[in-house]
Scaffold this motif. Structure first.
Motif, PDB file in Angstrom:
ATOM      1  N   GLN A 290       4.982 -10.660   4.305  1.00  0.00           N
ATOM      2  CA  GLN A 290       3.660 -10.053   4.489  1.00  0.00           C
ATOM      3  C   GLN A 290       3.294  -9.158   3.312  1.00  0.00           C
ATOM      4  OE1 GLN A 290       2.431 -12.117   6.467  1.00  0.00           O
ATOM      5  NE2 GLN A 290       1.479 -10.713   7.878  1.00  0.00           N
ATOM      6  N   LYS A 291       4.263  -8.413   2.786  1.00  0.00           N
ATOM      7  CA  LYS A 291       4.000  -7.551   1.623  1.00  0.00           C
ATOM      8  C   LYS A 291       3.612  -8.397   0.413  1.00  0.00           C
ATOM      9  CE  LYS A 291       6.039  -3.238   2.375  1.00  0.00           C
ATOM     10  NZ  LYS A 291       6.538  -2.055   1.983  1.00  0.00           N
ATOM     11  N   ALA A 292       4.330  -9.501   0.213  1.00  0.00           N
ATOM     12  CA  ALA A 292       4.030 -10.394  -0.910  1.00  0.00           C
ATOM     13  C   ALA A 292       2.627 -10.977  -0.757  1.00  0.00           C
ATOM     14  CB  ALA A 292       5.064 -11.506  -0.982  1.00  0.00           C
ATOM     15  N   ARG A 293       2.259 -11.345   0.465  1.00  0.00           N
ATOM     16  CA  ARG A 293       0.913 -11.872   0.723  1.00  0.00           C
ATOM     17  C   ARG A 293      -0.159 -10.848   0.392  1.00  0.00           C
ATOM     18  NH1 ARG A 293      -0.711 -15.988   5.054  1.00  0.00           N
ATOM     19  NH2 ARG A 293      -2.625 -14.830   4.896  1.00  0.00           N
ATOM     20  N   LYS A 294       0.079  -9.599   0.800  1.00  0.00           N
ATOM     21  CA  LYS A 294      -0.895  -8.535   0.549  1.00  0.00           C
ATOM     22  C   LYS A 294      -1.084  -8.302  -0.939  1.00  0.00           C
ATOM     23  CE  LYS A 294      -1.662  -5.372   4.225  1.00  0.00           C
ATOM     24  NZ  LYS A 294      -1.242  -4.271   5.028  1.00  0.00           N
ATOM     25  N   GLU A 295       0.035  -8.328  -1.678  1.00  0.00           N
ATOM     26  CA  GLU A 295      -0.041  -8.134  -3.125  1.00  0.00           C
ATOM     27  C   GLU A 295      -0.775  -9.298  -3.778  1.00  0.00           C
ATOM     28  OE1 GLU A 295       3.940  -7.530  -4.507  1.00  0.00           O
ATOM     29  OE2 GLU A 295       4.138  -5.672  -3.338  1.00  0.00           O
ATOM     30  N   LEU A 296      -0.556 -10.497  -3.275  1.00  0.00           N
ATOM     31  CA  LEU A 296      -1.156 -11.685  -3.862  1.00  0.00           C
ATOM     32  C   LEU A 296      -2.647 -11.814  -3.525  1.00  0.00           C
ATOM     33  CD1 LEU A 296       0.192 -13.841  -5.578  1.00  0.00           C
ATOM     34  CD2 LEU A 296       0.381 -15.264  -3.552  1.00  0.00           C
ATOM     35  N   PHE A 297      -2.980 -11.643  -2.255  1.00  0.00           N
ATOM     36  CA  PHE A 297      -4.348 -11.867  -1.789  1.00  0.00           C
ATOM     37  C   PHE A 297      -5.135 -10.594  -1.527  1.00  0.00           C
ATOM     38  CE2 PHE A 297      -1.904 -15.581  -0.190  1.00  0.00           C
ATOM     39  CZ  PHE A 297      -2.493 -16.529  -1.004  1.00  0.00           C
ATOM     40  N   GLY A 298      -4.478  -9.457  -1.458  1.00  0.00           N
ATOM     41  CA  GLY A 298      -5.156  -8.211  -1.131  1.00  0.00           C
ATOM     42  C   GLY A 298      -5.468  -8.148   0.344  1.00  0.00           C
TER      43      GLY A 298
END
Length: 98
Positions: A88-96
């Motif tokens: 989820q953290k990686a997704r947030k960093e990638l997509f905001g």
């Protein structure tokens, strides 16, 4: 324009109200199986926890999930939870924030 209501849930780890999107639901079913519920729709007793690995680690030491759900939480579940949080953290960093 009408403002949309943001659903809030209580974070079991920090004891604060937070937007549902920023939390992950942990569910325990009738067979006492504990699982991460990313959809928030699995049947069973649910508890919401933050996506903060430090908070999860502290809760694991204190046995917060065990007390809340009324069952033993296996070590393998925490590994699953940590990998979900990392994802989820990686997704947030990638997509905001969406």
């Amino acid at each position: 324009m009408k403002k949309r209501k943001i659903p809030m849930r209580k974070d079991l780890l920090t004891n604060t109200m937070q937007p549902k999107k920023e939390l992950v639901r942990i569910v325990i079913d009738k067979e006492k199986k504990v699982a991460v519920d990313p959809t928030g729709k699995q049947s069973g007793r649910g508890a919401y926890v933050s996506l903060n690995p430090e908070e999860i680690k502290r809760a694991q030491k204190k046995g917060v999930l065990e007390r809340s759900l009324g069952a033993t939480v296996p070590e393998s579940f925490y590994e699953e939870l940590y990998s979900y949080v990392d994802h989820q953290k990686a997704r947030k960093e990638l997509f905001g924030d969406q």
